[in-house]
Motif scaffolding. Sequence first.
Motif, PDB file in Angstrom:
ATOM      1  N   TYR A 133      54.490   9.914  18.574  1.00 44.03           N
ATOM      2  CA  TYR A 133      54.570   8.494  18.995  1.00 44.03           C
ATOM      3  C   TYR A 133      55.872   7.893  18.524  1.00 44.03           C
ATOM      4  N   ARG A 134      56.718   7.362  19.412  1.00 42.75           N
ATOM      5  CA  ARG A 134      58.055   6.756  18.980  1.00 42.75           C
ATOM      6  C   ARG A 134      58.015   5.420  19.491  1.00 42.75           C
ATOM      7  N   PHE A 135      58.609   4.462  18.564  1.00 46.06           N
ATOM      8  CA  PHE A 135      58.877   3.388  18.865  1.00 46.06           C
ATOM      9  C   PHE A 135      59.649   2.304  17.807  1.00 46.06           C
ATOM     10  N   ASN A 136      60.651   1.658  18.284  1.00 49.37           N
ATOM     11  CA  ASN A 136      61.111   0.692  17.435  1.00 49.37           C
ATOM     12  C   ASN A 136      62.101   1.717  16.266  1.00 49.37           C
ATOM     13  N   GLY A 137      62.557   2.775  16.702  1.00 52.78           N
ATOM     14  CA  GLY A 137      63.075   3.722  15.740  1.00 52.78           C
ATOM     15  C   GLY A 137      62.321   4.494  14.849  1.00 52.78           C
ATOM     16  N   PHE A 138      60.964   4.426  14.915  1.00 56.84           N
ATOM     17  CA  PHE A 138      59.934   4.960  14.012  1.00 56.84           C
ATOM     18  C   PHE A 138      59.291   5.994  14.919  1.00 56.84           C
ATOM     19  N   THR A 139      58.931   7.067  14.114  1.00 55.73           N
ATOM     20  CA  THR A 139      58.395   8.239  15.037  1.00 55.73           C
ATOM     21  C   THR A 139      57.014   8.545  14.083  1.00 55.73           C
ATOM     22  N   LEU A 140      55.763   8.408  14.675  1.00 57.33           N
ATOM     23  CA  LEU A 140      54.555   8.744  14.092  1.00 57.33           C
ATOM     24  C   LEU A 140      54.166  10.077  14.218  1.00 57.33           C
ATOM     25  N   ASP A 141      53.832  11.023  13.550  1.00 56.86           N
ATOM     26  CA  ASP A 141      53.287  12.276  13.835  1.00 56.86           C
ATOM     27  C   ASP A 141      51.782  12.312  13.399  1.00 56.86           C
ATOM     28  N   ALA A 142      51.155  12.453  14.682  1.00 55.98           N
ATOM     29  CA  ALA A 142      49.739  12.333  14.473  1.00 55.98           C
ATOM     30  C   ALA A 142      48.917  13.427  13.631  1.00 55.98           C
ATOM     31  N   LEU A 143      49.740  14.564  13.915  1.00 58.47           N
ATOM     32  CA  LEU A 143      49.292  15.825  13.356  1.00 58.47           C
ATOM     33  C   LEU A 143      49.322  16.047  11.704  1.00 58.47           C
ATOM     34  N   GLU A 144      50.622  15.708  11.291  1.00 59.52           N
ATOM     35  CA  GLU A 144      50.829  15.618  10.042  1.00 59.52           C
ATOM     36  C   GLU A 144      50.729  14.137   9.033  1.00 59.52           C
ATOM     37  N   ARG A 145      50.139  13.249   9.805  1.00 64.35           N
ATOM     38  CA  ARG A 145      49.749  12.003   9.619  1.00 64.35           C
ATOM     39  C   ARG A 145      50.921  11.277   8.725  1.00 64.35           C
ATOM     40  N   LYS A 146      52.078  11.169   9.236  1.00 63.44           N
ATOM     41  CA  LYS A 146      53.011  10.442   8.600  1.00 63.44           C
ATOM     42  C   LYS A 146      53.996   9.842   9.475  1.00 63.44           C
ATOM     43  N   VAL A 147      54.657   8.819   9.161  1.00 59.87           N
ATOM     44  CA  VAL A 147      55.658   7.933   9.902  1.00 59.87           C
ATOM     45  C   VAL A 147      56.939   8.103   9.228  1.00 59.87           C
ATOM     46  N   VAL A 148      58.113   8.115   9.892  1.00 58.59           N
ATOM     47  CA  VAL A 148      59.495   8.337   9.440  1.00 58.59           C
ATOM     48  C   VAL A 148      60.108   7.177  10.316  1.00 58.59           C
ATOM     49  N   ASP A 149      61.185   6.936   9.670  1.00 62.55           N
ATOM     50  CA  ASP A 149      62.189   5.780  10.276  1.00 62.55           C
ATOM     51  C   ASP A 149      63.364   6.513  11.048  1.00 62.55           C
ATOM     52  N   SER A 150      63.914   5.678  11.437  1.00 62.08           N
ATOM     53  CA  SER A 150      65.288   6.189  12.192  1.00 62.08           C
ATOM     54  C   SER A 150      66.310   7.311  11.471  1.00 62.08           C
ATOM     55  N   ASP A 151      66.197   6.932  10.152  1.00 58.32           N
ATOM     56  CA  ASP A 151      66.995   8.028   9.198  1.00 58.32           C
ATOM     57  C   ASP A 151      66.025   9.139   8.875  1.00 58.32           C
ATOM     58  N   GLY A 152      64.903   9.288   9.566  1.00 58.69           N
ATOM     59  CA  GLY A 152      63.976  10.443   8.980  1.00 58.69           C
ATOM     60  C   GLY A 152      63.230  10.140   7.630  1.00 58.69           C
ATOM     61  N   GLN A 153      63.509   8.970   7.164  1.00 54.44           N
ATOM     62  CA  GLN A 153      62.707   8.901   5.952  1.00 54.44           C
ATOM     63  C   GLN A 153      61.365   8.345   5.934  1.00 54.44           C
ATOM     64  N   PRO A 154      60.445   8.959   5.388  1.00 52.88           N
ATOM     65  CA  PRO A 154      59.045   8.623   5.278  1.00 52.88           C
ATOM     66  C   PRO A 154      58.715   7.384   5.050  1.00 52.88           C
ATOM     67  N   LEU A 155      57.691   6.852   5.379  1.00 51.13           N
ATOM     68  CA  LEU A 155      57.037   5.607   5.037  1.00 51.13           C
ATOM     69  C   LEU A 155      56.078   5.833   4.088  1.00 51.13           C
ATOM     70  N   ALA A 156      55.890   4.789   3.207  1.00 52.48           N
ATOM     71  CA  ALA A 156      54.629   4.824   2.078  1.00 52.48           C
ATOM     72  C   ALA A 156      53.455   4.317   2.714  1.00 52.48           C
ATOM     73  N   LEU A 157      52.863   4.937   3.322  1.00 53.94           N
ATOM     74  CA  LEU A 157      51.692   4.389   4.060  1.00 53.94           C
ATOM     75  C   LEU A 157      50.461   5.193   3.415  1.00 53.94           C
ATOM     76  N   THR A 158      49.431   4.096   3.174  1.00 55.30           N
ATOM     77  CA  THR A 158      47.961   4.728   2.911  1.00 55.30           C
ATOM     78  C   THR A 158      47.252   5.223   4.083  1.00 55.30           C
ATOM     79  N   GLY A 159      46.186   5.949   3.688  1.00 53.29           N
ATOM     80  CA  GLY A 159      45.337   6.514   5.081  1.00 53.29           C
ATOM     81  C   GLY A 159      45.090   5.374   5.790  1.00 53.29           C
TER      82      GLY A 159
END
Length: 237
Positions: A133-159
């Motif tokens: 899922y891509r929005f506003n420069g972010f990419t959410l990976d539903a399989l690996e359950r992670k979100v990265v920003d436009s630079d490919g850096q992962p966001l520190a998200l809890t479950g």
Amino acid sequence: MARKILIVDDDQKTRMLLKTYLEKNQYEVILSHNGESFLSELHLQAGQLSLVILDVMLPDTDGFALCRIVRQQSNVPIIMLTASSDETDRVVGLELGADDYIAKPYSPRELLARIKAILRRVAVEPAAAPRYYRFNGFTLDALERKVVDSDGQPLALTGLDFQLLKYFVDHPGDILDRSVLCEETRGRDAGPLDRSLDVQISRLRLRLNDDGKQPMLIKTVRGAGYVFSADVSVSHV
């Protein structure tokens, strides 16, 4: 394979009661009696745990400090147990990255229901569903359950953060009321004085660099709920 749960509680009777009850329900349970033993087990079981249960009051530390350490190492779901009726304990736990909390006294049956609800929410998405899922420069990976920003850096998200964001990107443009969001992320409705959803929304906005005073992604609809206003594109690759 049984799902593995690590529990830290300084009360031996409570520990053994939970172990017996959860093992009867097909979970593997590891017990710790203080912060030191918990951190030792956390290291030994790295990558193998399905869920962690933290008692707030411990003899050598507190559950908040342990929650912070867990979140530095893993996105494993966390349930916090608090004997305090003060809402502050619950809010602090959620801000530190806990996925849910239960106030003492509680029944093992209630805890089991919370465990099942969280593990259902963190289950891997079915293969037929979109992965990205891509929005506003972010990419959410539903399989690996992670979100990265436009630079490919992962966001520190809890479950719990991830689950809330996933629900938003699945329903862009829809006005979602508080009861729906609480049900989808916690498996229960929120009471009129429950601020946990507000805390979680604020935390998610912070992670997405979405200005809390004038948010552009997660907007508050007064008297109705929240709306995810970004354009969302989905794909399998």
